[in-house]
Design a protein around this motif. Structure first.
Motif, PDB file in Angstrom:
ATOM      1  N   ASN A  92      25.829  31.970  56.736  1.00 23.26           N
ATOM      2  CA  ASN A  92      26.105  30.783  56.184  1.00 23.26           C
ATOM      3  C   ASN A  92      26.567  30.785  54.904  1.00 23.26           C
ATOM      4  N   LEU A  93      27.554  31.424  54.627  1.00 19.43           N
ATOM      5  CA  LEU A  93      28.198  31.737  53.597  1.00 19.43           C
ATOM      6  C   LEU A  93      29.054  30.421  53.083  1.00 19.43           C
ATOM      7  N   LYS A  94      28.760  29.603  51.983  1.00 19.87           N
ATOM      8  CA  LYS A  94      29.358  28.485  51.445  1.00 19.87           C
ATOM      9  C   LYS A  94      30.556  28.702  50.692  1.00 19.87           C
ATOM     10  N   SER A  95      31.697  28.619  51.402  1.00 21.09           N
ATOM     11  CA  SER A  95      33.050  29.203  50.651  1.00 21.09           C
ATOM     12  C   SER A  95      33.224  28.610  49.560  1.00 21.09           C
ATOM     13  N   GLU A  96      33.240  27.219  49.390  1.00 23.78           N
ATOM     14  CA  GLU A  96      33.643  26.792  48.005  1.00 23.78           C
ATOM     15  C   GLU A  96      32.427  25.726  47.663  1.00 23.78           C
ATOM     16  N   GLU A  97      32.374  25.474  46.307  1.00 24.80           N
ATOM     17  CA  GLU A  97      31.701  24.535  45.713  1.00 24.80           C
ATOM     18  C   GLU A  97      31.996  24.220  44.435  1.00 24.80           C
ATOM     19  N   THR A  98      31.742  23.141  43.931  1.00 25.43           N
ATOM     20  CA  THR A  98      31.615  22.617  42.459  1.00 25.43           C
ATOM     21  C   THR A  98      30.313  22.216  41.845  1.00 25.43           C
ATOM     22  N   LYS A  99      29.864  22.734  40.705  1.00 31.16           N
ATOM     23  CA  LYS A  99      28.602  22.348  40.254  1.00 31.16           C
ATOM     24  C   LYS A  99      28.620  21.995  38.869  1.00 31.16           C
ATOM     25  N   GLU A 100      28.366  20.935  38.209  1.00 25.92           N
ATOM     26  CA  GLU A 100      28.239  20.553  36.746  1.00 25.92           C
ATOM     27  C   GLU A 100      26.946  20.808  36.194  1.00 25.92           C
ATOM     28  N   VAL A 101      26.992  21.768  35.106  1.00 21.37           N
ATOM     29  CA  VAL A 101      25.664  22.025  34.376  1.00 21.37           C
ATOM     30  C   VAL A 101      26.093  21.865  32.915  1.00 21.37           C
ATOM     31  N   ILE A 147      33.263  27.430  42.335  1.00 23.11           N
ATOM     32  CA  ILE A 147      32.520  28.649  42.746  1.00 23.11           C
ATOM     33  C   ILE A 147      33.590  28.845  44.310  1.00 23.11           C
ATOM     34  N   LYS A 148      33.833  29.918  44.467  1.00 19.95           N
ATOM     35  CA  LYS A 148      34.417  30.473  45.730  1.00 19.95           C
ATOM     36  C   LYS A 148      33.589  31.638  46.287  1.00 19.95           C
ATOM     37  N   ARG A 149      33.384  31.806  47.379  1.00 20.61           N
ATOM     38  CA  ARG A 149      32.590  33.085  47.772  1.00 20.61           C
ATOM     39  C   ARG A 149      33.238  33.548  49.214  1.00 20.61           C
ATOM     40  N   TRP A 150      33.418  34.813  49.192  1.00 19.61           N
ATOM     41  CA  TRP A 150      33.955  35.410  50.472  1.00 19.61           C
ATOM     42  C   TRP A 150      33.579  36.816  50.568  1.00 19.61           C
ATOM     43  N   ILE A 151      33.839  37.467  51.729  1.00 14.90           N
ATOM     44  CA  ILE A 151      33.076  38.756  52.005  1.00 14.90           C
ATOM     45  C   ILE A 151      34.475  39.705  51.967  1.00 14.90           C
ATOM     46  N   GLU A 152      34.431  40.977  51.381  1.00 13.72           N
ATOM     47  CA  GLU A 152      35.655  41.821  51.635  1.00 13.72           C
ATOM     48  C   GLU A 152      34.952  43.516  51.203  1.00 13.72           C
ATOM     49  N   ASN A 153      35.647  44.149  52.084  1.00 10.26           N
ATOM     50  CA  ASN A 153      35.032  45.590  51.828  1.00 10.26           C
ATOM     51  C   ASN A 153      33.581  45.798  51.582  1.00 10.26           C
ATOM     52  N   TYR A 204      31.468  44.088  50.599  1.00 11.73           N
ATOM     53  CA  TYR A 204      30.865  43.326  49.451  1.00 11.73           C
ATOM     54  C   TYR A 204      31.067  41.889  49.763  1.00 11.73           C
ATOM     55  N   ILE A 205      29.909  40.988  49.099  1.00 15.82           N
ATOM     56  CA  ILE A 205      29.946  39.384  48.829  1.00 15.82           C
ATOM     57  C   ILE A 205      30.760  39.139  47.569  1.00 15.82           C
ATOM     58  N   LEU A 206      31.578  38.675  47.526  1.00 20.52           N
ATOM     59  CA  LEU A 206      32.146  38.110  45.785  1.00 20.52           C
ATOM     60  C   LEU A 206      31.790  36.703  45.992  1.00 20.52           C
ATOM     61  N   LYS A 207      31.669  36.397  44.598  1.00 19.85           N
ATOM     62  CA  LYS A 207      31.600  34.984  44.006  1.00 19.85           C
ATOM     63  C   LYS A 207      32.310  34.788  42.854  1.00 19.85           C
ATOM     64  N   ASN A 208      33.518  33.719  43.101  1.00 14.93           N
ATOM     65  CA  ASN A 208      34.440  33.823  41.988  1.00 14.93           C
ATOM     66  C   ASN A 208      34.018  32.523  41.245  1.00 14.93           C
ATOM     67  N   ILE A 209      33.784  32.457  39.867  1.00 13.57           N
ATOM     68  CA  ILE A 209      33.408  31.294  39.139  1.00 13.57           C
ATOM     69  C   ILE A 209      34.379  30.892  38.023  1.00 13.57           C
ATOM     70  N   PHE A 220      35.395  34.487  36.146  1.00  8.31           N
ATOM     71  CA  PHE A 220      34.460  35.716  36.484  1.00  8.31           C
ATOM     72  C   PHE A 220      34.466  35.618  37.869  1.00  8.31           C
ATOM     73  N   THR A 221      33.867  36.997  38.250  1.00  6.46           N
ATOM     74  CA  THR A 221      33.645  37.341  39.797  1.00  6.46           C
ATOM     75  C   THR A 221      32.531  38.224  39.796  1.00  6.46           C
ATOM     76  N   GLU A 222      31.524  37.799  40.472  1.00 10.16           N
ATOM     77  CA  GLU A 222      30.294  38.487  40.852  1.00 10.16           C
ATOM     78  C   GLU A 222      30.682  39.320  42.102  1.00 10.16           C
ATOM     79  N   LYS A 223      30.144  40.526  42.247  1.00 14.63           N
ATOM     80  CA  LYS A 223      30.485  41.481  43.608  1.00 14.63           C
ATOM     81  C   LYS A 223      29.197  42.160  43.678  1.00 14.63           C
ATOM     82  N   VAL A 224      28.547  41.931  44.939  1.00 23.29           N
ATOM     83  CA  VAL A 224      27.401  42.525  45.268  1.00 23.29           C
ATOM     84  C   VAL A 224      27.409  43.146  46.625  1.00 23.29           C
ATOM     85  N   LYS A 225      27.128  44.318  46.685  1.00 24.98           N
ATOM     86  CA  LYS A 225      27.308  45.187  47.989  1.00 24.98           C
ATOM     87  C   LYS A 225      26.603  44.583  48.914  1.00 24.98           C
ATOM     88  N   ALA A 226      26.930  44.203  50.209  1.00 23.46           N
ATOM     89  CA  ALA A 226      26.303  43.535  51.199  1.00 23.46           C
ATOM     90  C   ALA A 226      25.500  44.607  52.296  1.00 23.46           C
TER      91      ALA A 226
END
Length: 243
Positions: free
Chosen positions: A155-164, A171-177, A179-184, A195-201
């Motif tokens: 259910n990965l949401k590949s792209e969204e915009t959030k105002e806070v 925000i963009k999300r994808w899977i690579e090698n 890892y689940i990556l989230k670019n902000i 910035f990019t968050e990178k967490v092992k899947a």
């Protein structure tokens, strides 16, 4: 004088923007989980509890209000400096790398809300698990609350915009090698940030392999904060109880 970009850490978790983006996380749900898990563990009165990767200490503070003697630890110096404002006789915070065992032993160690798997090297994940095991006393339990990777990837949401707070985060999300990556990406006071968050899947099977290698006993798994059974295709969380 306008604050320049250079005053901000290059480490996303050490910046104020990380806390701005995630400030609307459901803390009522988090407190419900802490209530449920501490009841399930049947911790002794005045139990020594470690909140590992505690961030700014919100959950450490709640655990302390429940009557536990709490240590909150995190690698982020800025987060710990913020958390230290809330210290008291039974609540303390320290900067600590989760790969290093503690000198003291705990009745319970909590690693909550996917605060694991950020290392580049899988060997570091094993080292962190061993450190958790070695920081428990003979009767202690650890709780590791991770995302359910199988459901997240489906259910990965590949792209969204959030105002806070007036900041627009793309925000963009994808899977690579593995890892689940989230670019902000966002702009603030004329500066551009990326910035990019990178967490092992890590799946349950991955954790089971790591735990076996670390000499850890996996006692129970749950699939949500109400402690329902874990189903790999349906559950929102992967919550593991071990020692």
């Amino acid at each position: 004088m306008q604050e320049s970009k250079k005053t901000y850490s290059n480490n996303w978790f050490d910046t104020p923007f990380y806390h701005i983006l995630y400030k609307d996380r459901d803390y009522a749900e988090a407190q419900l989980f802490i209530d449920n898990i501490t009841e399930y563990l049947n911790l002794p009165e005045n139990a020594k509890v470690l909140d590992l990767a505690c961030g700014r200490g919100r959950h450490s503070i709640y655990l302390n209000k429940l009557g536990y003697n709490v240590v909150g630890a995190d690698l982020s110096e800025n987060s710990i400096a913020f958390a230290k404002k809330s210290e008291n006789d039974t609540l303390h915070f320290q900067v600590k790398d989760m790969r290093e065992p503690f000198n003291e032993k705990f009745d319970a160690i909590f690693n909550l809300f996917t605060s694991f798997g950020y290392f580049e090297n899988n060997e570091d994940n094993l080292t962190a698990l061993k450190a958790i095991k070695n920081s428990l006393n003979d009767f202690g339990f650890a709780v590791l609350d991770f995302m359910n990777v199988e459901k997240v990837t489906e259910n990965l949401k590949s792209e969204e915009t959030k105002e806070v707070d007036g900041i627009v985060f793309t925000i963009k999300r994808w899977i690579e090698n593995g890892y689940i990556l989230k670019n902000i990406v966002f702009d603030f006071e004329g500066e551009h940030f990326d910035f990019t968050e990178k967490v092992k899947a890590l799946t349950l099977e991955d954790f089971e392999s790591l735990m076996e290698e670390a000499g850890i006993y996996l006692l129970d798994t749950f699939g949500d904060y109400r402690l329902h059974k874990f189903y790999k295709k349906e559950s929102d969380r992967l919550i593991m109880i071990f020692k």
